[in-house]
Design a protein around this motif. Structure first.
Motif, PDB file in Angstrom:
ATOM      1  N   TYR A  47       0.839  -1.195   0.000  1.00 24.41           N
ATOM      2  CA  TYR A  47       0.000   0.000   0.000  1.00 24.41           C
ATOM      3  C   TYR A  47       0.875   1.246   0.000  1.00 24.41           C
ATOM      4  O   TYR A  47       1.923   1.267   0.649  1.00 24.41           O
ATOM      5  N   PRO A  48       0.440   2.316  -0.660  1.00 24.37           N
ATOM      6  CA  PRO A  48       1.186   3.576  -0.592  1.00 24.37           C
ATOM      7  C   PRO A  48       0.939   4.266   0.754  1.00 24.37           C
ATOM      8  O   PRO A  48      -0.064   4.014   1.425  1.00 24.37           O
ATOM      9  N   ALA A  49       1.848   5.158   1.123  1.00 29.95           N
ATOM     10  CA  ALA A  49       1.773   5.835   2.420  1.00 29.95           C
ATOM     11  C   ALA A  49       0.478   6.619   2.606  1.00 29.95           C
ATOM     12  O   ALA A  49      -0.051   6.700   3.714  1.00 29.95           O
ATOM     13  N   GLU A  50      -0.054   7.189   1.536  1.00 27.96           N
ATOM     14  CA  GLU A  50      -1.259   8.022   1.669  1.00 27.96           C
ATOM     15  C   GLU A  50      -2.546   7.222   1.829  1.00 27.96           C
ATOM     16  O   GLU A  50      -3.593   7.789   2.139  1.00 27.96           O
ATOM     17  N   LYS A  51      -2.524   5.920   1.661  1.00 30.34           N
ATOM     18  CA  LYS A  51      -3.725   5.077   1.810  1.00 30.34           C
ATOM     19  C   LYS A  51      -3.814   4.584   3.254  1.00 30.34           C
ATOM     20  O   LYS A  51      -3.631   3.414   3.556  1.00 30.34           O
TER      21      LYS A  51
END
Length: 122
Positions: free
Chosen positions: A36-40
């Motif tokens: 997962y990306p950090a912003e999710k």
């Protein structure tokens, strides 16, 4: 996207950086194992007063329940890897020194509504 709910005694969650430490550990595990990306990041904290958080007496005031809801389709191996990574990161977290016992409930949607539950006691 992983939806995360964290239930714990209000006094414990309000101690120092406990919320941030737990959140960072959870999101780090999700990013590492599920790519997962950090912003999710979707974390909801539920600070509970004692009369609303009834549990076994041996769990104490630092008892914490983490519930993670995932979309269908994650392999059993990916789910197990997330559980292992989560406990590794929580054990290494500064919040770990303040946590006597911890429970993880990982909600895994599927046709049968299956669940995997684990408990760690420090």
């Amino acid at each position: 996207m992983a939806q995360v709910k964290i239930y714990a005694h209000k006094d414990f969650l309000d101690t120092g950086t406990t919320r941030a430490d737990i959140s960072q550990s959870i999101h780090g595990a999700v990013m590492a194992t599920l790519d997962y990306p950090a912003e999710k990041k979707v974390h909801r904290f539920f600070p509970m007063v004692a009369e609303d958080f009834v549990h076994m007496a041996d769990r104490g005031g630092t008892y914490t329940i983490i519930e993670i809801s995932l979309f269908e389709g994650r392999s059993i191996q990916a789910r197990k890897q997330l559980i292992r990574e989560l406990f590794t990161r929580l054990a290494a977290s500064p919040a770990s020194s303040r946590t006597a016992s911890r429970s993880l409930l990982l909600r895994l949607p599927g046709r049968t509504g299956e669940f995997v539950a684990c408990r760690v006691t420090n």
